[in-house]
Design an enzyme around this catalytic site. Structure first.
Site, PDB file in Angstrom:
ATOM      1  N   THR A  66       0.836  -1.202   0.000  1.00  0.00           N
ATOM      2  CA  THR A  66       0.000   0.000   0.000  1.00  0.00           C
ATOM      3  C   THR A  66       0.872   1.254   0.000  1.00  0.00           C
ATOM      4  OG1 THR A  66      -1.928   1.035   1.027  1.00  0.00           O
ATOM      5  CG2 THR A  66      -0.379  -0.014   2.534  1.00  0.00           C
ATOM      6  N   LYS A  70       3.502   1.260  -3.753  1.00  0.00           N
ATOM      7  CA  LYS A  70       2.924   0.507  -4.879  1.00  0.00           C
ATOM      8  C   LYS A  70       3.725   0.657  -6.175  1.00  0.00           C
ATOM      9  CE  LYS A  70      -1.890   0.351  -3.433  1.00  0.00           C
ATOM     10  NZ  LYS A  70      -3.271   0.652  -3.765  1.00  0.00           N
ATOM     11  N   ALA A 132      -4.397  12.098  -9.672  1.00  0.00           N
ATOM     12  CA  ALA A 132      -3.733  11.282 -10.698  1.00  0.00           C
ATOM     13  C   ALA A 132      -2.621  10.433 -10.091  1.00  0.00           C
ATOM     14  CB  ALA A 132      -3.184  12.193 -11.789  1.00  0.00           C
TER      15      ALA A 132
HETATM   16  P1  NAP Z   1      -1.782   9.364  -4.129  1.00  0.00           P
HETATM   17  O1  NAP Z   1      -0.894   8.478  -4.946  1.00  0.00           O
HETATM   18  O2  NAP Z   1      -1.199  10.245  -3.079  1.00  0.00           O
HETATM   19  O3  NAP Z   1      -2.589  10.287  -5.196  1.00  0.00           O
HETATM   20  C1  NAP Z   1      -3.490  11.304  -4.821  1.00  0.00           C
HETATM   21  C2  NAP Z   1      -3.285  12.476  -5.774  1.00  0.00           C
HETATM   22  O4  NAP Z   1      -4.307  13.451  -5.538  1.00  0.00           O
HETATM   23  C3  NAP Z   1      -1.938  13.183  -5.529  1.00  0.00           C
HETATM   24  O5  NAP Z   1      -1.306  13.420  -6.752  1.00  0.00           O
HETATM   25  C4  NAP Z   1      -2.376  14.481  -4.854  1.00  0.00           C
HETATM   26  O6  NAP Z   1      -1.469  15.529  -5.074  1.00  0.00           O
HETATM   27  C5  NAP Z   1      -3.696  14.736  -5.555  1.00  0.00           C
HETATM   28  N1  NAP Z   1      -4.545  15.710  -4.879  1.00  0.00           N
HETATM   29  C6  NAP Z   1      -4.587  16.029  -3.561  1.00  0.00           C
HETATM   30  N2  NAP Z   1      -5.527  16.977  -3.364  1.00  0.00           N
HETATM   31  C7  NAP Z   1      -6.077  17.258  -4.551  1.00  0.00           C
HETATM   32  C8  NAP Z   1      -7.102  18.151  -4.984  1.00  0.00           C
HETATM   33  N3  NAP Z   1      -7.755  18.954  -4.128  1.00  0.00           N
HETATM   34  N4  NAP Z   1      -7.434  18.165  -6.293  1.00  0.00           N
HETATM   35  C9  NAP Z   1      -6.774  17.364  -7.178  1.00  0.00           C
HETATM   36  N5  NAP Z   1      -5.786  16.528  -6.839  1.00  0.00           N
HETATM   37  C10 NAP Z   1      -5.445  16.447  -5.536  1.00  0.00           C
HETATM   38  O7  NAP Z   1      -2.898   8.506  -3.411  1.00  0.00           O
HETATM   39  P2  NAP Z   1      -3.633   7.188  -3.982  1.00  0.00           P
HETATM   40  O8  NAP Z   1      -2.894   5.981  -3.576  1.00  0.00           O
HETATM   41  O9  NAP Z   1      -3.916   7.394  -5.425  1.00  0.00           O
HETATM   42  O10 NAP Z   1      -4.970   7.230  -3.112  1.00  0.00           O
HETATM   43  C11 NAP Z   1      -5.927   8.271  -3.284  1.00  0.00           C
HETATM   44  C12 NAP Z   1      -7.122   8.002  -2.380  1.00  0.00           C
HETATM   45  O11 NAP Z   1      -7.775   6.805  -2.793  1.00  0.00           O
HETATM   46  C13 NAP Z   1      -6.737   7.779  -0.898  1.00  0.00           C
HETATM   47  O12 NAP Z   1      -7.719   8.377  -0.088  1.00  0.00           O
HETATM   48  C14 NAP Z   1      -6.772   6.291  -0.734  1.00  0.00           C
HETATM   49  O13 NAP Z   1      -7.097   5.894   0.574  1.00  0.00           O
HETATM   50  C15 NAP Z   1      -7.905   5.922  -1.697  1.00  0.00           C
HETATM   51  N6  NAP Z   1      -7.760   4.561  -2.196  1.00  0.00           N
HETATM   52  C16 NAP Z   1      -8.808   3.722  -2.032  1.00  0.00           C
HETATM   53  C17 NAP Z   1      -8.726   2.425  -2.492  1.00  0.00           C
HETATM   54  C18 NAP Z   1      -9.883   1.503  -2.291  1.00  0.00           C
HETATM   55  O14 NAP Z   1      -9.738   0.294  -2.454  1.00  0.00           O
HETATM   56  N7  NAP Z   1     -11.037   2.024  -1.977  1.00  0.00           N
HETATM   57  C19 NAP Z   1      -7.570   1.963  -3.155  1.00  0.00           C
HETATM   58  C20 NAP Z   1      -6.522   2.857  -3.335  1.00  0.00           C
HETATM   59  C21 NAP Z   1      -6.628   4.163  -2.849  1.00  0.00           C
HETATM   60  P3  NAP Z   1      -0.365  15.816  -3.912  1.00  0.00           P
HETATM   61  O15 NAP Z   1       0.469  14.564  -3.825  1.00  0.00           O
HETATM   62  O16 NAP Z   1       0.358  17.001  -4.417  1.00  0.00           O
HETATM   63  O17 NAP Z   1      -1.153  16.061  -2.644  1.00  0.00           O
END
Ligand code: NAP
Length: 280
Positions: A66, A70, A132
């Site tokens: 996680t 990843k 993204a």
């Molecule tokens: P990540 O790799 O950190 O990607 C999130 C992206 O969103 C980052 O690039 C971040 O930019 C950007 N961001 C933050 N605030 C924003 C805004 N207001 N507008 C537009 N973009 C914004 O995280 P991830 O692994 O993709 O996970 C994202 C979310 O999905 C988390 O809450 C995670 O718990 C959830 N998730 C759920 C599952 C599931 O099975 N349900 C699976 C995977 C992930 P910065 O880095 O600059 O902040």
């Protein structure tokens, strides 16, 4: 009970102590009477290589991966499955013939929940994805594979959005994918069929609403990958406007069930796993 011959599975992350995956997988082992357990692992100094070596050698029978590993774990894997290559990240590890295999079940988890729980069929439809990062990679791959007509992506980190677009471009999907600026988020959200939050915005009480309240209508499907809290501000506003909504709990349960079935080669007890997650 733990015995001398109990198999050990793990989830590798940092931080990882909040993870609900141990609840879900340990419940599944109990339900099926499998002599195995599942523990959270946070590698010291983020030293992934040594944990990967333990899986390759079979000391650990398999693992989930996680945040934030990843993508970086790909460097330590011997064989990437087609699914993991297509998504560009790994959430499931296991040993096979002395090699470390990296797979990804997030995309499948997303697709199942989108089709079965939200009832959304992407073909010829349009969507906007906010965020993204790692999760967006799995989501975009599945939407493009399912012949979505057009997709708009916004991330506050422009570089991440560009990297995601470059990754998608490698696969010659028919979907028209474009990056948009923050000023276009509301207008695209209003026009499209599906709005997906792939950012962590919504987890904290004082997080803002990620799109304006007045974009939602009953024609929308709104999917928030966040699952804590179960009803984010985004989902609550969308629901009030009559939109169909779904949080990330089903995706989490499906991806976990899929990893479980890869490791143990059995039908996973999905309902038990989902119930355990909801209670965790
Ligand atoms: P990540 O790799 O950190 O990607 C999130 C992206 O969103 C980052 O690039 C971040 O930019 C950007 N961001 C933050 N605030 C924003 C805004 N207001 N507008 C537009 N973009 C914004 O995280 P991830 O692994 O993709 O996970 C994202 C979310 O999905 C988390 O809450 C995670 O718990 C959830 N998730 C759920 C599952 C599931 O099975 N349900 C699976 C995977 C992930 P910065 O880095 O600059 O902040």
């Amino acid at each position: 009970m733990i015995y001398g011959n109990t198999k050990v599975y793990s989830v590798i992350g940092n931080p990882v102590k909040h993870s609900k995956s141990p609840n879900m997988h340990n419940a599944a082992f109990r339900e099926l009477g499998i002599n195995a357990c599942y523990v959270p692992l946070q590698p010291q100094n983020n030293d992934l290589e040594h944990v990967c070596a333990l899986i390759r050698s079979g000391v650990l029978s398999g693992s989930n991966v996680t945040i934030p590993f990843k993508e970086s774990v790909v460097n330590f894997v011997d064989v990437l499955t087609d699914e993991a290559s297509m998504i560009g990240s790994v959430n499931t590890l296991y040993p096979k013939d002395g090699k470390l295999i990296g797979d990804n079940t997030d995309g499948l988890g997303f697709k199942k929940s989108l089709f079965l729980d939200l009832g959304f069929k992407p073909e010829n439809k349009s969507a906007i994805i906010l965020g993204a990062g790692g999760a967006a990679k799995a989501v975009t791959a599945k939407l493009c594979q399912a012949k979505l007509n057009s997709l708009a992506i916004f991330d506050i980190d422009t570089k991440k959005a560009e990297e995601l677009l470059a990754h998608i471009d490698k696969f010659n999907y028919k979907t028209n994918v474009k990056l948009i600026s923050s000023t276009k988020v509301d207008s695209f959200s209003k026009e499209c069929d599906l709005i997906i939050n792939c950012t962590p915005i919504g987890m904290k009480d004082d997080d803002p609403l990620i799109v304006s309240k007045d974009v939602f209508s009953s024609r929308h499907c709104v999917y928030d990958l966040v699952y804590t809290p179960p009803l984010t501000k985004l989902l609550s506003s969308a629901q009030q406007a009559g939109a169909k909504i779904l949080n990330g709990m089903d995706m989490l349960a499906y991806q976990g069930a899929e990893s479980f079935s890869i490791w143990e080669n059995v039908e996973p007890p999905y309902e038990i796993m989902k119930k355990e997650l909801a209670n965790a």
